[in-house]
Design a protein around this motif. Structure first.
Motif, mmCIF file in Angstrom:
data_model
loop_
_atom_site.group_PDB
_atom_site.id
_atom_site.type_symbol
_atom_site.label_atom_id
_atom_site.label_comp_id
_atom_site.label_asym_id
_atom_site.label_seq_id
_atom_site.Cartn_x
_atom_site.Cartn_y
_atom_site.Cartn_z
ATOM 1 N N ASP A 166 0.825 -1.204 0.000
ATOM 2 C CA ASP A 166 0.000 0.000 0.000
ATOM 3 C C ASP A 166 0.866 1.265 0.000
ATOM 4 N N ILE A 169 2.624 1.687 -3.365
ATOM 5 C CA ILE A 169 1.681 2.119 -4.398
ATOM 6 C C ILE A 169 1.404 3.608 -4.281
ATOM 7 N N GLU A 170 1.232 4.109 -3.056
ATOM 8 C CA GLU A 170 0.983 5.535 -2.875
ATOM 9 C C GLU A 170 2.178 6.366 -3.323
ATOM 10 N N LYS A 173 2.292 6.369 -7.135
ATOM 11 C CA LYS A 173 1.254 7.228 -7.707
ATOM 12 C C LYS A 173 1.677 8.696 -7.651
ATOM 13 N N GLU A 203 4.446 4.085 -14.840
ATOM 14 C CA GLU A 203 3.144 3.431 -14.961
ATOM 15 C C GLU A 203 3.287 1.912 -14.933
ATOM 16 N N LEU A 206 3.912 0.858 -11.373
ATOM 17 C CA LEU A 206 2.673 0.976 -10.594
ATOM 18 C C LEU A 206 1.727 -0.176 -10.916
ATOM 19 N N ALA A 207 1.610 -0.544 -12.188
ATOM 20 C CA ALA A 207 0.740 -1.661 -12.561
ATOM 21 C C ALA A 207 1.224 -2.967 -11.948
ATOM 22 N N GLU A 210 0.276 -2.926 -8.250
ATOM 23 C CA GLU A 210 -1.162 -3.126 -8.087
ATOM 24 C C GLU A 210 -1.558 -4.563 -8.394
ATOM 25 N N LYS A 213 -0.821 -6.541 -5.355
ATOM 26 C CA LYS A 213 -1.815 -6.252 -4.317
ATOM 27 C C LYS A 213 -3.119 -7.003 -4.604
ATOM 28 N N ARG A 214 -3.531 -7.055 -5.863
ATOM 29 C CA ARG A 214 -4.753 -7.792 -6.208
ATOM 30 C C ARG A 214 -4.600 -9.283 -5.927
ATOM 31 N N SER A 217 -4.883 -9.767 -2.249
ATOM 32 C CA SER A 217 -6.271 -9.540 -1.847
ATOM 33 C C SER A 217 -7.139 -10.746 -2.173
#
Length: 311
Positions: A166, A169-170, A173, A203, A206-207, A210, A213-214, A217
């Motif tokens: 998290d 990712i912040e 971004k 980018e 970042l992808a 993410e 993270k998915r 999750s």
């Protein structure tokens, strides 16, 4: 009488120096946006300094705040549950249908279903994806379908990984947004190309974050349960037992039978072609041989002359 004059001169000098410093600072601040893309074009240093240092300030504080006091309560932790259970039942197919009903009734679904039958015993291996908060109750319901023979439950705490992702990712971004702002200030084609490449790299990073993270999750939200159903005559396979002579002999015999089955299948497929093509070919070859024997003249060897005797 000289002291007031000296003091006035010093005050005038200080005022002039202050005005010069203010004008210099204003000039530097006015030139800073124009110099940023040029420095970036020289190797990406301005991009790292502006998009990196400037953008990391606020996310760094957010990261520190998240790391200072993360929620470590049990109900707020990110835990991956995985389990397996082996059950002996009277009817494998009927019990498999009940397993599917338990999964759907708890808000989950069947992720895999493998069944074996026709060899004297029926078995089924079903993989379930169940909401994490229903994990324990579902395992207990599955155990009630028959005689439980084996159960294994594993947990993995990934709270720190989730918090770290998290924060990263912040930060990414914020750096991406700063990079886009610098891209809008590009003054030349060279700066534009370099900054577009840097933004595309940000980018992509970042992808990737993410995506991780998915994945975490998904694993924490849905637990995995592997259900093995055995009928009364089925023998469970214990992978921990060492393979002995009888096990090797059985495996070798099974491999031989399987190979013979494949060979017979191929032979059965080729036999009609062998009959359809081989018999006419043999008849033609046999006819040509007989015809050749009839037309071949018989060569009679000449009689040897008797030796003449000389007296």
């Amino acid at each position: 009488m000289r002291k007031p004059g000296m003091i006035a001169a010093l005050l005038a000098g200080l005022l002039l120096a202050g005005c010069g410093a203010d004008s210099s600072d204003q000039a530097n601040s006015a030139e800073a946006p124009a110099r940023a893309p040029q420095g970036a074009a020289a190797g990406g240093e301005a991009f790292d300094q502006k998009a990196g240092a400037g953008a990391e300030a606020a996310p760094a504080e957010a990261k520190d705040t998240a790391a200072e006091a993360p929620n470590l309560q049990i109900d707020q932790r990110s835990i991956i549950y995985t389990g397996s259970i082996t059950i002996r039942v009277e009817d494998v197919n009927a019990s498999a249908a009940k397993v599917t009903g338990i999964a759907t009734g708890s808000g989950g679904f069947v992720g895999g279903d493998e069944r074996h039958s026709g060899s004297g015993s029926d078995t089924a291996t079903i993989k379930l994806r169940i909401p994490a908060d229903k994990f324990t109750s579902v395992v207990d319901q599955l155990a009630g379908l028959g005689d439980e023979e084996n159960r294994g439950i594993n947990t993995e705490d990934v709270t720190e990984q989730v918090v770290d992702l998290d924060a990263r990712i912040e930060v990414q971004k914020a750096r991406l947004e700063s990079g886009k702002r610098l891209l809008a200030q590009a003054k030349s084609l060279e700066d534009l190309v370099m900054l577009e490449r840097e933004v595309a790299s940000r980018e992509s990073d970042l992808a990737s974050l993410e995506g991780k993270k998915r994945r975490l999750s998904d694993l924490t939200a849905l637990s995995t349960i592997t259900v093995v159903l055995l009928d009364p005559s089925a023998t469970p396979v214990d992978d921990d037992d060492p393979a002995g002579f009888l096990a090797g002999l059985s495996n070798g015999w099974n491999a031989l039978v399987a190979s013979l089955g494949v060979l017979l299948t191929v032979l059965g497929a080729l036999l009609p072609w062998i009959i359809a093509l081989g018999v006419p070919a043999w008849a033609i070859i046999h006819f040509l041989r007989r015809h050749r024997r009839r037309n071949t003249p018989v060569v009679v060897p000449a009689a040897a002359e008797a030796p003449t005797s000389t007296n």
